[in-house]
Write a protein that holds these residues in place. Sequence first.
Motif, PDB file in Angstrom:
ATOM      1  N   TRP A   1      73.203  44.330 -20.565  1.00  0.00           N
ATOM      2  CA  TRP A   1      72.646  43.493 -19.500  1.00  0.00           C
ATOM      3  C   TRP A   1      71.932  44.289 -18.421  1.00  0.00           C
ATOM      4  O   TRP A   1      70.800  43.971 -18.057  1.00  0.00           O
ATOM      5  CB  TRP A   1      73.761  42.664 -18.861  1.00  0.00           C
ATOM      6  CG  TRP A   1      73.239  41.721 -17.807  1.00  0.00           C
ATOM      7  CD1 TRP A   1      73.304  41.866 -16.459  1.00  0.00           C
ATOM      8  CD2 TRP A   1      72.520  40.502 -18.037  1.00  0.00           C
ATOM      9  NE1 TRP A   1      72.690  40.811 -15.826  1.00  0.00           N
ATOM     10  CE2 TRP A   1      72.204  39.953 -16.764  1.00  0.00           C
ATOM     11  CE3 TRP A   1      72.130  39.810 -19.190  1.00  0.00           C
ATOM     12  CZ2 TRP A   1      71.511  38.759 -16.631  1.00  0.00           C
ATOM     13  CZ3 TRP A   1      71.439  38.606 -19.043  1.00  0.00           C
ATOM     14  CH2 TRP A   1      71.138  38.103 -17.777  1.00  0.00           C
TER      15      TRP A   1
ATOM     16  N   ARG B   1      74.125  26.837 -10.261  1.00  0.00           N
ATOM     17  CA  ARG B   1      74.512  27.206 -11.626  1.00  0.00           C
ATOM     18  C   ARG B   1      73.394  26.948 -12.618  1.00  0.00           C
ATOM     19  O   ARG B   1      73.210  27.727 -13.562  1.00  0.00           O
ATOM     20  CB  ARG B   1      75.789  26.454 -12.012  1.00  0.00           C
ATOM     21  CG  ARG B   1      77.012  26.988 -11.273  1.00  0.00           C
ATOM     22  CD  ARG B   1      78.245  26.127 -11.466  1.00  0.00           C
ATOM     23  NE  ARG B   1      79.390  26.735 -10.784  1.00  0.00           N
ATOM     24  CZ  ARG B   1      80.546  26.122 -10.569  1.00  0.00           C
ATOM     25  NH1 ARG B   1      80.724  24.864 -10.993  1.00  0.00           N
ATOM     26  NH2 ARG B   1      81.525  26.743  -9.940  1.00  0.00           N
TER      27      ARG B   1
ATOM     28  N   GLY C   1      71.657  30.260 -14.538  1.00  0.00           N
ATOM     29  CA  GLY C   1      71.932  30.359 -15.958  1.00  0.00           C
ATOM     30  C   GLY C   1      70.789  30.008 -16.882  1.00  0.00           C
ATOM     31  O   GLY C   1      70.931  30.080 -18.107  1.00  0.00           O
TER      32      GLY C   1
ATOM     33  N   THR D   1      72.377  38.543 -23.478  1.00  0.00           N
ATOM     34  CA  THR D   1      73.728  38.030 -23.274  1.00  0.00           C
ATOM     35  C   THR D   1      74.285  38.573 -21.971  1.00  0.00           C
ATOM     36  O   THR D   1      74.315  39.787 -21.769  1.00  0.00           O
ATOM     37  CB  THR D   1      74.648  38.440 -24.436  1.00  0.00           C
ATOM     38  OG1 THR D   1      74.093  37.948 -25.657  1.00  0.00           O
ATOM     39  CG2 THR D   1      76.046  37.867 -24.239  1.00  0.00           C
TER      40      THR D   1
ATOM     41  N   ALA E   1      80.437  39.997 -19.954  1.00  0.00           N
ATOM     42  CA  ALA E   1      81.589  39.144 -20.267  1.00  0.00           C
ATOM     43  C   ALA E   1      82.219  38.560 -19.008  1.00  0.00           C
ATOM     44  O   ALA E   1      82.823  37.487 -19.045  1.00  0.00           O
ATOM     45  CB  ALA E   1      82.617  39.944 -21.056  1.00  0.00           C
ATOM     46  N   SER E   2      82.075  39.250 -17.880  1.00  0.00           N
ATOM     47  CA  SER E   2      82.684  38.795 -16.632  1.00  0.00           C
ATOM     48  C   SER E   2      81.894  37.685 -15.951  1.00  0.00           C
ATOM     49  O   SER E   2      82.334  37.142 -14.930  1.00  0.00           O
ATOM     50  CB  SER E   2      82.831  39.979 -15.663  1.00  0.00           C
ATOM     51  OG  SER E   2      81.552  40.531 -15.383  1.00  0.00           O
ATOM     52  N   PHE E   3      80.732  37.320 -16.498  1.00  0.00           N
ATOM     53  CA  PHE E   3      79.862  36.347 -15.848  1.00  0.00           C
ATOM     54  C   PHE E   3      79.693  35.114 -16.724  1.00  0.00           C
ATOM     55  O   PHE E   3      79.235  35.207 -17.864  1.00  0.00           O
ATOM     56  CB  PHE E   3      78.494  36.963 -15.556  1.00  0.00           C
ATOM     57  CG  PHE E   3      77.486  35.981 -15.011  1.00  0.00           C
ATOM     58  CD1 PHE E   3      77.592  35.518 -13.713  1.00  0.00           C
ATOM     59  CD2 PHE E   3      76.448  35.516 -15.798  1.00  0.00           C
ATOM     60  CE1 PHE E   3      76.679  34.611 -13.202  1.00  0.00           C
ATOM     61  CE2 PHE E   3      75.527  34.611 -15.295  1.00  0.00           C
ATOM     62  CZ  PHE E   3      75.642  34.157 -14.001  1.00  0.00           C
ATOM     63  N   ASN E   4      80.052  33.963 -16.187  1.00  0.00           N
ATOM     64  CA  ASN E   4      79.849  32.686 -16.870  1.00  0.00           C
ATOM     65  C   ASN E   4      79.018  31.798 -15.963  1.00  0.00           C
ATOM     66  O   ASN E   4      79.505  31.353 -14.914  1.00  0.00           O
ATOM     67  CB  ASN E   4      81.192  32.024 -17.178  1.00  0.00           C
ATOM     68  CG  ASN E   4      81.028  30.701 -17.909  1.00  0.00           C
ATOM     69  OD1 ASN E   4      79.920  30.199 -18.074  1.00  0.00           O
ATOM     70  ND2 ASN E   4      82.127  30.119 -18.336  1.00  0.00           N
ATOM     71  N   PRO E   5      77.751  31.525 -16.334  1.00  0.00           N
ATOM     72  CA  PRO E   5      76.901  30.716 -15.452  1.00  0.00           C
ATOM     73  C   PRO E   5      77.486  29.348 -15.133  1.00  0.00           C
ATOM     74  O   PRO E   5      77.243  28.809 -14.046  1.00  0.00           O
ATOM     75  CB  PRO E   5      75.596  30.584 -16.255  1.00  0.00           C
ATOM     76  CG  PRO E   5      75.604  31.734 -17.201  1.00  0.00           C
ATOM     77  CD  PRO E   5      77.039  31.985 -17.536  1.00  0.00           C
ATOM     78  N   ASP E   6      78.275  28.792 -16.051  1.00  0.00           N
ATOM     79  CA  ASP E   6      78.808  27.445 -15.855  1.00  0.00           C
ATOM     80  C   ASP E   6      79.916  27.390 -14.805  1.00  0.00           C
ATOM     81  O   ASP E   6      80.215  26.307 -14.279  1.00  0.00           O
ATOM     82  CB  ASP E   6      79.334  26.889 -17.179  1.00  0.00           C
ATOM     83  CG  ASP E   6      78.232  26.713 -18.210  1.00  0.00           C
ATOM     84  OD1 ASP E   6      77.085  26.449 -17.794  1.00  0.00           O
ATOM     85  OD2 ASP E   6      78.516  26.847 -19.416  1.00  0.00           O
ATOM     86  N   SER E   7      80.535  28.528 -14.534  1.00  0.00           N
ATOM     87  CA  SER E   7      81.607  28.549 -13.533  1.00  0.00           C
ATOM     88  C   SER E   7      81.304  29.501 -12.375  1.00  0.00           C
ATOM     89  O   SER E   7      82.160  29.741 -11.521  1.00  0.00           O
ATOM     90  CB  SER E   7      82.937  28.953 -14.189  1.00  0.00           C
ATOM     91  OG  SER E   7      82.832  30.242 -14.769  1.00  0.00           O
ATOM     92  N   TYR E   8      80.083  30.023 -12.338  1.00  0.00           N
ATOM     93  CA  TYR E   8      79.702  30.985 -11.305  1.00  0.00           C
ATOM     94  C   TYR E   8      79.808  30.369  -9.907  1.00  0.00           C
ATOM     95  O   TYR E   8      79.362  29.246  -9.664  1.00  0.00           O
ATOM     96  CB  TYR E   8      78.270  31.464 -11.544  1.00  0.00           C
ATOM     97  CG  TYR E   8      77.694  32.280 -10.415  1.00  0.00           C
ATOM     98  CD1 TYR E   8      78.123  33.580 -10.184  1.00  0.00           C
ATOM     99  CD2 TYR E   8      76.718  31.753  -9.569  1.00  0.00           C
ATOM    100  CE1 TYR E   8      77.605  34.334  -9.144  1.00  0.00           C
ATOM    101  CE2 TYR E   8      76.181  32.496  -8.533  1.00  0.00           C
ATOM    102  CZ  TYR E   8      76.632  33.786  -8.326  1.00  0.00           C
ATOM    103  OH  TYR E   8      76.117  34.520  -7.290  1.00  0.00           O
TER     104      TYR E   8
END
Length: 231
Positions: free
Chosen positions: A6, A78, A82, A88, A91-98
Motif C-alpha cells: 500500500w 466512508r 473507500g 489492497t 489489513a488494519s484499514f477497513n473503509p466500511d468501519s473507518y
Amino acid sequence: MLQDAWFTVQAIDSHTYAISEYGHWEKVHSFLPITIITTHAHTDHIGSHGEFDTILVHPQDEAWLVHGITGLSIEQIRRDIGRDLTLTPPASFNPDSYTPYQGKPTGLLNDGQQLDLGARTLTIYHTPGHSPGHICVFDQPSGYLFTGDLLYDETPVYAFYPSTDPAALVQSLDRITRIAGVSRIFGSHNTLGLAPDILQEVTLAVSQLRERDLVRHGTGIHTFKGFSLQF
C-alpha cells in the motif's frame, strides 16, 4: 524507493522522504517529519494522526481536528475514503468501519511561524481557501514548498464545498507565487514534485480569474497549464 502493498516511501533527497498511497484515487502524499504538521484537517490528511505524540495545526482548522468537519457525515466520509481503490488497503484499514481521528492538537501553527527541526527550519504560510486553516510549509534551505491541497496537478484543486472560499484560495495562490527561492513544489496529491515554473502559470491564472469575475462558487472547473481549480 521502498515499497509495500500500500505505502510507497520515496527519498526526495538525503533527509526528505515522501510516503505515498498510490492505490487510493486521491494519490495522497505525506512528507516525513516525526512531528505532525497538519496542512489542513480534511479526512484524507489526518488518517494516522493518532499514532503520533506531537500534532500541530492552524487555529482555524483546530475545531475540525477536535470535533470533525461540520455537516460531513460519517457515511459520506466512508464512501469517499473507500472508493476507486486500485491496491489492497493495509489489513488494519477497513473503509466500511473507518472513523477519522479526532483529538486536541498539542500545538498551533501561525502564519510566519518558524519550526526549527535541527538540520532545517520550516516556515509556515497560512493559505486559506481549501479550508479555513490550510497552511503551506516552506523549507528554505532546500527550496521545497509543500503546498498541501492548495496546488497540485492532474485533478482539480477543490474550492466548491460550502466550507471553502474561492476568493481566499486565489489570494493564497497569489501569495505563494511571491515566495523567493522555491526549487520544487510538493502538493499532497498526484505527481510527486512539480517544477517551480508552474508558479508562473499560477500568476497568470490568478489574473485571468479575477479579470473575468470567476472567483466565486458555482463557476465550475477552470483549467490552466499544469493545474486546474473547481469553484
